[in-house]
Design an enzyme around this catalytic site. Structure first.
Site, short mmCIF file in Angstrom:
data_model
loop_
_atom_site.label_atom_id
_atom_site.label_comp_id
_atom_site.label_asym_id
_atom_site.label_seq_id
_atom_site.Cartn_x
_atom_site.Cartn_y
_atom_site.Cartn_z
N ASP A 59 0.88 -1.17 0.00
CA ASP A 59 0.00 0.00 0.00
C ASP A 59 0.92 1.22 0.00
OD1 ASP A 59 -1.67 2.11 0.56
OD2 ASP A 59 -2.61 1.19 2.31
N SER A 139 -2.91 14.31 -13.67
CA SER A 139 -4.16 14.11 -14.43
C SER A 139 -4.57 15.41 -15.10
CB SER A 139 -5.28 13.69 -13.46
OG SER A 139 -6.52 13.62 -14.12
N TYR A 152 -10.13 14.46 -5.69
CA TYR A 152 -9.24 13.90 -6.72
C TYR A 152 -8.45 15.02 -7.40
CZ TYR A 152 -7.81 11.18 -10.84
OH TYR A 152 -7.09 10.56 -11.83
N LYS A 156 -4.37 15.77 -7.45
CA LYS A 156 -3.58 15.79 -8.69
C LYS A 156 -2.90 17.15 -8.91
CE LYS A 156 -4.35 11.50 -9.87
NZ LYS A 156 -3.25 10.53 -9.89
#
Ligand code: NAD
Length: 256
Positions: A59, A139, A152, A156
């Protein structure tokens, strides 16, 4: 001595394509993933094609376990040359409905996991005195944020910031640090984004996919290989003079 590329999240999707690309460029590949089964599948496919690879379950949010997996890969496969922080997770939700535990986990994996990866790679490259390439998955959502993707997008944007800071700090060791910003790549992660977005916006998944497709100038989604090709360039001798950059691989969605 064989040179090693570490690729996190290489059990499927973009990371798997990167593992194959770097293997074809002559590197042994350490396939790191939280999912032991898919990591092993990637390694089985690589070895069947004659490449050198080994899987490690980890992880990336756990710095110590991550460092141990990397040291095991270096012990097993050779000198570290390329380190790809590709592992990432996404969820779609409005800010007002978002779950604190889900936000914390996303930041732990995407942003801190990348931070630990940069730290771990940099220490080993400095010890080796060899220079090296660190390549991070950002991204399109880290260049222009989207509604329903707040956590998210924040993670990013953060990865692009980390990429710039690390590139400045590590340049004196001949370590380059760059990032790739995929647009729409058909992987399990993208399937989940489309399904949940369609649900929240009361559309069908097909309508959601068509709407997104209409925003891509080249008229098609990216394949994982389209993204892996850019990573391959960052990792190659031809990519040695690039650092601190994050490049859109989106078929023409955002123009910067
Ligand atoms: P994916 O979900 O298909 O694959 C991600 C892989 O990462 C999986 O194998 C998963 O098991 C692994 N992973 C997840 N959490 C982990 C953890 N904590 N530790 C180790 N491994 C972990 O995703 P993908 O579409 O291949 O995305 C790869 C990267 O590219 C991600 O960082 C993602 O945010 C980014 N990205 C993807 C797209 C897209 O359209 N698919 C667009 C922009 C950016």
């Amino acid at each position: 001595m064989t040179e090693l590329a570490i690729v996190t999240g290489a059990g499927q999707g973009i990371g798997k394509a990167i593992a194959f690309k770097l293997a074809r460029q002559g590197l042994a590949v350490g396939v790191l993933d939280i999912n032991a089964k898919t990591a092993k599948q990637t390694v089985d496919e690589l070895t069947r094609e004659g490449f050198t690879a080994k899987d490690y379950q980890v992880d990336v949010a756990d710095e110590n376990a991550f460092a141990t997996a990397v040291d095991n890969a270096i012990g097993d496969l050779g000198k570290l040359a390329v380190f790809v922080n590709n592992a990432g997770v996404a969820f779609i939700d409005s800010i007002v409905d978002s779950d604190p535990a889900a936000i914390r986990r996303l930041i732990d994996v995407n942003l801190l996991g990348t931070f630990w990866g940069i730290k771990i790679a940099a220490k080993r490259f400095i010890e080796q005195g060899s220079g090296g390439r660190i390549i991070n998955a950002a991204s399109l959502a880290g260049v222009e944020a989207s509604a329903l993707q707040s956590a998210y997008s924040a993670s990013k944007f953060g990865i692009r910031g980390l990429t710039q800071a690390a590139s400045k700090e590590l340049a004196k060791y001949q370590i380059t640090v760059n990032a790739y910003n995929p647009g729409v790549v058909r992987t399990p992660l993208r399937d989940a984004i489309d399904e949940r977005t369609a649900e929240i916006k009361s559309k069908t998944v097909l309508e959601q996919q068509r709407d997104v497709l209409s925003e891509i100038s080249l008229g098609r989604e990216a394949t994982p290989e389209d993204v892996a090709n850019v990573v391959g360039f960052f990792a190659s001798p031809e990519g040695s003079y690039l650092t601190g950059q994050s490049i859109l691989v989106d078929g023409g969605m955002e123009y910067r």
